[in-house]
Design an enzyme around this catalytic site. Structure first.
Site, PDB file in Angstrom:
ATOM      1  CG  HIS A  99      -1.702  -1.058   1.588  1.00 43.96           C
ATOM      2  ND1 HIS A  99      -1.245  -2.188   2.207  1.00 43.96           N
ATOM      3  CD2 HIS A  99      -3.030  -1.240   1.407  1.00 43.96           C
ATOM      4  CE1 HIS A  99      -2.249  -3.036   2.383  1.00 43.96           C
ATOM      5  NE2 HIS A  99      -3.341  -2.489   1.904  1.00 43.96           N
ATOM      6  CG  ASP A 102       1.883  -0.963   3.354  1.00 40.08           C
ATOM      7  OD1 ASP A 102       1.176  -0.592   4.298  1.00 40.08           O
ATOM      8  OD2 ASP A 102       1.516  -1.786   2.486  1.00 40.08           O
ATOM      9  CD  GLU A 266      -6.589 -11.804   2.813  1.00 36.58           C
ATOM     10  OE1 GLU A 266      -6.257 -10.825   2.124  1.00 36.58           O
ATOM     11  OE2 GLU A 266      -6.590 -11.790   4.048  1.00 36.58           O
ATOM     12  CG  ASP A 307      -4.597 -11.217   7.664  1.00 36.21           C
ATOM     13  OD1 ASP A 307      -5.392 -11.770   6.888  1.00 36.21           O
ATOM     14  OD2 ASP A 307      -4.537  -9.965   7.786  1.00 36.21           O
TER      15      ASP A 307
HETATM   16  C1  XUL Z   1      -7.173  -6.679   4.553  1.00 42.45           C
HETATM   17  C2  XUL Z   1      -6.442  -7.059   3.345  1.00 42.45           C
HETATM   18  C3  XUL Z   1      -5.649  -5.993   2.677  1.00 42.45           C
HETATM   19  C4  XUL Z   1      -5.599  -6.112   1.197  1.00 42.45           C
HETATM   20  C5  XUL Z   1      -4.930  -4.958   0.516  1.00 42.45           C
HETATM   21  O1  XUL Z   1      -7.948  -7.690   5.084  1.00 42.45           O
HETATM   22  O2  XUL Z   1      -6.464  -8.193   2.927  1.00 42.45           O
HETATM   23  O3  XUL Z   1      -4.383  -5.977   3.232  1.00 42.45           O
HETATM   24  O4  XUL Z   1      -4.971  -7.267   0.799  1.00 42.45           O
HETATM   25  O5  XUL Z   1      -5.452  -3.735   0.867  1.00 42.45           O
HETATM   26 CO    CO Z   2      -5.497  -9.192   1.392  1.00 42.88          CO
END
Ligand code: XUL
Ligand code: CO
Length: 437
Positions: A99, A102, A266, A307
């Site tokens: 990002h 970051d 994800e 995560d």
């Molecule tokens: C948040 C997430 C983010 C995205 C990118 O849950 O997955 O980090 O991957 O903004």
């Molecule tokens: Co993500």
């Protein structure tokens, strides 16, 4: 200056290796199904977790220090970038994702933030060349700052919409300048807390307007990569508009954006939506929008986005099965949107976590090929639908069967007299035999 002192370059030593700082299953140059494992997997480091996150949670402060020995934001950003490229070198990871916020902390004004981005992106560009690393995708953090409390492009405040578009414009510019192969939209605050104060239709119209503007601008400055939406159903908001793959598809089609976008799936977001990771990948594959993966995993007993680094071979195998069936990654890859547990706070832990995640996907890739070569699953599914290959089924498939014809057919049958078993338990046993046999 070496930041990760004492940690060697990680190499493949085979499955019997007891060396924690070695790959047991990831052998980058080994060819499987006509491509090297490196080409198949296209691993990426996530800047935000790996280089920035200190282990803060709702109940306590960080447990690891990510200040990189500097106080001045630009100096700190440079030291962080140096460490990032050392880490990628040592882990043999070719790609990274970030990002805007970051890679360098946000300034007091948009102008100051943009100036910092110019400095640090030039610095990163040199490092990329020196270390032979590539940018998988860039994105903008339009959720952290308090201005985004009511959303970014979906905020009821038009000033926030304008700021969002301006921030993303710059994020796209640096992504293009760094040769990024993708650009991600994750709508971290694009949703609502309550419908009592929300004009959902207007918010979604605005989100689509923002995306259209960004796509057109990015193409006009030479971006050739993929745009991705990253589905997530909730967290931080109660409801996010990019709920899951199917919802994103409906949104993209409604606003005529479907030709421009693919999905970045994800794993932990899939489970938050009460889907399996494989389901989300399958929806993307079946609709021609499979793009990229944020590789991680949730905890079955926790209802939030933990995560975690992915280590479950069943999941990685079925994920890689979908990736292979989708034709593999083109511009996308496997980005470890994952962080070590708060108690795994040392520099060594970051390496051990990446090794575990990379090995899990490498083994998943190997097993997915074995599953496909074994053929029993694919054959079973093919046979299960074979009634559509002949007779009335063929007419249904090619679209020539009329409603009257089907009625006449059913009347003649009287009732359906044959059905075959779905054999779920047998198929699960086949997968176990392939995984563990
Ligand atoms: C948040 C997430 C983010 C995205 C990118 O849950 O997955 O980090 O991957 O903004
Ligand atoms: Co993500």
């Amino acid at each position: 200056m070496e930041y990760y002192q004492g940690i060697p370059k990680i190499t493949y030593k085979g499955k019997d290796s007891k060396d924690p700082f070695s790959f047991k299953f990831y052998n980058p140059d080994e060819v499987i199904g006509g491509k090297t494992m490196r080409e198949h997997l296209r691993f990426a480091m996530s800047y935000w977790h790996t280089m920035c996150a200190e282990g803060v949670d709702m109940f306590g402060a960080g447990t690891s220090d990510k200040s990189y020995g500097a106080k001045d934001p630009v100096e700190q950003a440079k030291a962080k970038a140096d460490a990032a490229f050392e880490l990628m070198d040592k882990l043999d990871i070719d790609y990274f994702c970030f990002h805007d916020r970051d890679i360098v902390a946000e300034g007091e004004t948009l102008k100051e933030s943009n100036e910092r981005l110019d400095i640090i992106s030039a610095y990163i560009k040199d490092l990329m060349k020196k270390h032979n690393k590539k940018l998988l995708w860039g994105t903008a953090n339009c959720f952290g700052n308090k201005r985004y409390m009511h959303g970014a492009s979906t905020s009821p405040n038009a000033d926030v919409f304008a700021f969002t578009v301006a921030q993303i414009k710059k994020a796209v510019e640096i992504t293009v300048a760094l040769g990024g192969e993708g650009y991600v939209f994750w709508g971290g605050r694009e949703g609502y807390e309550t419908l009592l104060n929300t004009d959902m239709a207007k918010e979604q119209d605005n989100m689509a307007k923002m995306m259209r503007m960004v796509v057109d601008y990015a193409r006009s400055i030479g971006f050739k990569g993929d745009f991705y939406i990253e589905p997530k159903p909730k967290e931080p908001t109660k409801h996010q508009y990019d709920f899951d793959s199917a919802t994103c598809l409906a949104f993209l089609r409604k606003y005529g954006l479907d030709k421009d976008f693919k999905l970045n799936i994800e794993a932990n977001h899939a489970t938050l939506a009460s889907h399996t990771f494989q389901h989300e990948l399958r929806v993307a594959r079946d609709n021609g929008v499979f793009g990229s993966i944020d590789a991680n995993s949730g905890d079955p007993n926790l209802g939030w986005d933990t995560d975690q680094f992915p280590t479950n071979i069943y999941d990685t195998t079925l994920a890689m099965y979908e990736v292979i069936k989708a034709g593999g990654f083109v511009h996308g890859g496997l980005n470890f949107d994952a962080k070590t547990r708060r108690g795994s706070f040392t520099k060594e832990d970051i390496f051990l976590a990446y090794i575990a995640g990379m090995d899990a996907f490498a083994l998943g890739l190997r097993k997915a090929y074995t599953l496909i070569e074994d053929g029993r699953i694919d054959k079973f599914v093919e046979d299960r639908y074979s009634s559509y290959n002949t007779g009335i089924g063929k007419k249904i498939t090619d679209g020539s069967a009329t409603i009257e014809e089907l009625e006449a057919y059913a009347l003649k049958m009287g009732d359906v007299t044959t059905n075959t078993s779905g054999r779920q338990e047998y198929l699960e046993d086949v997968v176990n035999a392939v995984l563990f046999g």
